[in-house]
Structure formats: C-alpha cells, structure tokens
Design a protein around this motif. Sequence first.
Motif, short mmCIF file in Angstrom:
data_model
loop_
_atom_site.label_atom_id
_atom_site.label_comp_id
_atom_site.label_asym_id
_atom_site.label_seq_id
_atom_site.Cartn_x
_atom_site.Cartn_y
_atom_site.Cartn_z
N ASP A 428 0.82 -1.21 0.00
CA ASP A 428 0.00 0.00 0.00
C ASP A 428 0.86 1.26 0.00
O ASP A 428 0.58 2.21 -0.72
N ASN A 429 1.92 1.23 0.80
CA ASN A 429 2.79 2.41 0.87
C ASN A 429 3.58 2.61 -0.41
O ASN A 429 3.98 3.73 -0.73
N ILE A 431 2.23 1.68 -3.37
CA ILE A 431 1.19 2.14 -4.29
C ILE A 431 0.88 3.62 -4.07
O ILE A 431 0.79 4.40 -5.02
N ASN A 432 0.76 4.02 -2.81
CA ASN A 432 0.44 5.43 -2.57
C ASN A 432 1.66 6.34 -2.71
O ASN A 432 1.56 7.56 -2.60
N ARG A 434 4.40 6.73 -0.88
CA ARG A 434 5.24 7.13 0.26
C ARG A 434 6.60 6.46 0.13
O ARG A 434 7.63 7.06 0.35
N ARG A 621 7.01 1.71 -11.80
CA ARG A 621 5.82 2.35 -11.22
C ARG A 621 4.89 2.83 -12.33
O ARG A 621 3.67 2.66 -12.26
N ILE A 626 0.82 3.17 -11.15
CA ILE A 626 0.65 3.76 -9.82
C ILE A 626 1.28 5.14 -9.72
O ILE A 626 1.26 5.76 -8.67
N ASN A 627 1.85 5.60 -10.83
CA ASN A 627 2.36 6.97 -10.83
C ASN A 627 1.34 7.88 -11.49
O ASN A 627 1.67 8.67 -12.35
N LYS A 630 -1.83 13.59 -11.14
CA LYS A 630 -3.11 14.11 -10.61
C LYS A 630 -3.91 14.69 -11.78
O LYS A 630 -3.51 15.65 -12.42
#
Length: 655
Positions: A428-429, A431-432, A434, A621, A626-627, A630
Amino acid sequence: MEEKQKNIDQVMHDRMKEMKVETMYDRYQAQLPQCGYGSLALCCRHCNYGPCNIDPFGKGPKKGICGADANTFAARHFLRMSGAGTACHSDHGRAVAHLLVATARGEAPGYRIKDVDKLMMVAECFGIKTKDRKINEIAEEVGEMALMEFGKPYGTLLFLKRAPEARQKIWEKIGIASRAIDREVCESFHRTGIGGDQDYRNLTKQAMRVALADGWGGSMIATELQDILFGTPKPVQGRSSMGVLKKDFVNLIVHGHEPQLAEAVVLASSDPEVTKAVLATGAKGVVVAGLCCTANELLVRHGIPMAGHMTMQEPAISTGVVELMVVDIQCVMQAIVETAKHFHTKIVTTLSKAKIFGAEHVEFSDEHAIEAAKKILFMAIENYKNRDNKKVFIPGGAEPNIVAGFSHETIKYMLGGRFRASYRPLNDNIINGRIRGVVGIAGCTSPKIGLGETSYVNLAKELIANDILVVATGCAAGQCADGGLMIPEMKDVCGAGLKEVCEAVGIPPVLHSGACVDNSRILIAVSEMAKEGGLGNDISDLPVAGVCLEWMSEKAIAIGQYFVASGVYTVFGTNSPVAGAPDMQRLLTSEMEELVGATWDFEKDFKKIARMVMDHIEKKRDALGINVKKERKLYDMAERRALERECKPTPGGHH
Ligand code: NFS
Ligand code: SF4
C-alpha cells in the motif's frame, strides 16, 4: 580547508603502514596494472592448447586454438563463476542440512531445534507430514529431504514453488527451472570444458539455472535450516566497529561463513570453566566478535558484535588485541597468517576442506562442536599473556550503533502487525508513493574502489533520501552498519514519505537482513510482495532492484544472476565480468529482458548507479500505473455551486 575525518579503515591502514604490516591495498598496488585480457574475460586456459588470448582491439587473434570466440570465452567464464558461487553457498547449505539431521537424531549435543514454526513451514513446503509427529522426527525428515535436493535424479527444486506462479512458468518455458543442486554445478563445469557448449546464449541460460539452484536452492536451504537451528532473526541491537574489541578482555574473532562453528564458540564462551580460566589470566572476560558473513549471522540472530567486513580482516588483527582468529571457509584471505605474525594472534582453521598453510588446525565436527569450541577458547585465553601492550591500538567506539535482524518474517510482522503479519502495508505504501520502491544492497567490499571509500553508505543515503527502502546483506550491510545507517534515527535523512513509514513502524530505513546466503530472504520477500497483489503478479513487475557495488567473489556473480533470473534488475559496480565480449555484454544488459523480464547493468561510476536504480523504479511504477499524474478535476454544476458558496471567485475565475 578542513580535512575530512578519516574512517576506521583509513586510520587502521595508517597504523599498519607505520608498523610495516602489509595490507591488501599494498598487494593491490603491486598487481597494477592488472592483466587486460583477464579483466575483459578474454583469456582462456580451460585446456592445455592454451592459454589462449583474444585481442579485442588490434590485429591479434580473435579466436582461441579450438576456435572459441570472445563470446564463448566470456560466457564460459561467467558460467564457471556462477557455478563456483553456487557451489560455495550450497556446500554451506549442505553442511547445515547434515547438522539438522544430526541434531534431530541426538548426535550433535551442542545444538537444538530453536524455531519450530520455521521447521513446520519448511516441512509443509517439502510436503512432509507433520500431524501427530515428534519435532525431531519432522526435523530429521526435513534435513534428509534438504540433502536430497543436492542429488535427486529427477524433478526440480522444491523451493522454486515459493516463487510467484508467473515466475515459475517463465522458468519452465525457457528451461531454466533448476534440477538437483549438484547436478547444475556439475553440468556447468561439464559444459564449459573444451569442445562443450559453445553458444554464449545457451551457456548463459545454464548460468541462470545454476544460479537459481543457489538462490532458491543451496542458499535458501542454508538460511531456512539455520533459522530452524539457531533462530529466525528478530530486531536486535548490536555494534559494528573495530571498537567492539576490548583492551582488558580476551578477544576472539570468528571469521568465515558457516554459523555452526560460531554458534558453538558463543555457547562455549559462557561455560563456567571458560569464565574461570579467563578470570585467572587477569582479563575481565572474553569478547567473541564476528567478521564477514559469520559476523552478519551472529549479529542478526544474537546481537553479537561485528568487528568488520571483508577488507577489514587484516586491520582487525592489527589492533594487537586479538588473541585468536578462528576461521571456517570462504573469504578468508591467506594473508591473515602473515598479518598475525606481527602480533601474538593465533590463526586457527577448523574444516578439513579449508586449511591455510602456516595456521594451526582444530578439527570441528557437529558431534564434538562444544569440545572443539572450548579447546579454541582455551587457546585464546592461554595466548592472552603474550599480548604486547605497546602494539595495542583500537579505533572506534563500543556502544550499540545498529538495529539488525530483519528477516523477511520480521519485516512482514512489523509492517502488518502482530495479528496479521502481511506485506499489505508495504504494498500500500508503495502504491500510494510514500515508498517509491525497495532496493537490495548486497555483496563484497573491495580495494579496487580505494581506501576509505564508503560506496554503499553513499548509495544507501541517496536512495533513502529519495524514499526508497533499502535492505542490505553481506559485507555491504557491514559497511552500512559502520556508516551508522541502521538505526531508526536515520529516518531524519529520509524523504518525507519513507520517514513517515519508518516512524510509524519503528524501523530504520536501511534494514540488515543477514549474510550473503540470506539474499534468499530477499527472494521470498519480493515473491510475497508480488503475491500480495496490487503490484503486478510477478517479481519483474515490482519497483525493486538489486545492487552490488564492490563485487569480488564468484558468489556475488551467482547472486546477481539469480536476482536477474528471478526478475530483479541488478546493477554491479567496478567492472563487467564479460566486458571484452560485446554480444555477451548485450545479452546480459538488454536481451535478458525478453527472457526473464529483467537485466544486468554494469557501471563504473557509482554516482550514476543511484540514478539508474531510481529511473528503473519509476519505470516500473509507470508500468504498474501507480504513478498517476493528478488529473485536473472537472466539476459538475452541483459541485460548482457548492464551491461558489464556499469561496468568492477570484479575478480570472475558476477553471
Ligand atoms: Ni558474500 Fe560473505 Fe563479504 Fe562478499 Fe565474502 S564475506 S558471502 S562474498 S566479501 S559479501
Ligand atoms: Fe584455447 Fe580453446 Fe583450450 Fe581455451 S579451450 S585454452 S580457447 S584451445
């Protein structure tokens, strides 16, 4: 201008120069310039028509006497290195399997089964029945089956099944699923003799198959069975520095690779008889410290201090306080016998398969381990009185400076929490964003990069500053430990994302995962990450990479090759082992992608390597999607009205 503070390596070497003690740096200088043919993999002496050389630039020969060309030369070398490296890790694994059987049968009184959970896990993996059976019975069968992995006539290695299915399919499809370990090693040497396999692509495939027999075979057997016998590493405080050696103590260094010897020495060192003998000499006690991979093994399991890595074996003796250095096998330089002559230090070999001319020998066996360990301890104690205090010089402090012991089980447990050990939070980290990705830093230290250079430390710092989690093993881990990177406080030099994760979980950003055989832990970790979901379905989909900056040993080549064959992009520093054969070089650095979804890279300039690894991680990525940039949010009418109620439109209006 302010002078850069010297590190322990430099300080010790200055001291050795003063004392006229020869070092590997002196011998390295004496070798320069190193043979160009050798450096480019363009010499062959596989038969007595040779030695043959190939001239890569001028008008000299382009073929050996048998007609072998540059690619064949280089590929054969490469396969022999992979095979030899596999042999080292695997023969170590075999010794551990023998020890497990002996322990289970009650024939190795110094040892016991420490980690029953791990025993059950391996038993299940081997398809061994565990219900209603005694622990020792199961352990004996696990040991026996592990031994069969070396020579079974049919089938492929059992641990290959721990890889993601997609990976196993690739191995099957291109014919590199390893069969018995000894068979792969034997076949590698068969194929590289004169008149054998003379297609560099075919040779390289075998290099993959033999290397996989290391990572998913010999090394994994070593790691898992050692965990059963000595415990699976858990986070533990430790110290890595020459300062772990103490002036008023009897100092004994355990150097080499197979932990059974070191474990016995540690155990015997607290024997009341030993303590009595130590105190009788006037010393305050006995310090047992590790060197090279033995150090890593002892550190991650027990927090036993670490005196240094590969290039520090001569300096360690030159502190003048080492009563005895006991060695088993691998990465033990013959030179230490000469170094020891300048001091009172005794060098003791322990295995009939690894003696050093001029050293004393105390034969070590599973059956009489504690007796042998005690004998060695008494030799050290006896030697304390011969120490010359004028020669004593110990740089570095002794207070704890590392948290080590990050087995894949621990990482999973720390991330997922006590009740649901899992890689989900790591995935998860990632994917998000961090954490951008994970890099395994492994392998040797080398005089080729210059005295006092800390290439791994610099690389690791750059990676963690860019939110990349680092897992380290072997001498690379030793250098990172010395460099102070393995404490939770290092979160402050991390990027914001990684810092947040390290803070929440309470881990350092550079995790010490053990010795070189423990690179097999990294294989399991990446397999589980792939299986956890959200990051593709194969290891080659993950934003991960492997790096070895100062590779030296043939073992490093085997590790690199099994990383790549397992789908991990891997970069080696200093020089390519196949540099003189352009097609072979291209195969490793680009065409392997088509075969196994990953490649090698070789790069002299260390500064570039961090960039290469980060680019690779971002590429993965991107491929995973997952990149996500926005997206510009488009508002519908209702949202627009809601917004307008909240804020007054600025001149120029909203978009
Ligand atoms: Ni690995 Fe360990 Fe060190 Fe290199 Fe040698 S000690 S098995 S080969 S030098 S990391
Ligand atoms: Fe020369 Fe071929 Fe013999 Fe090698 S195997 S030494 S290249 S003849």
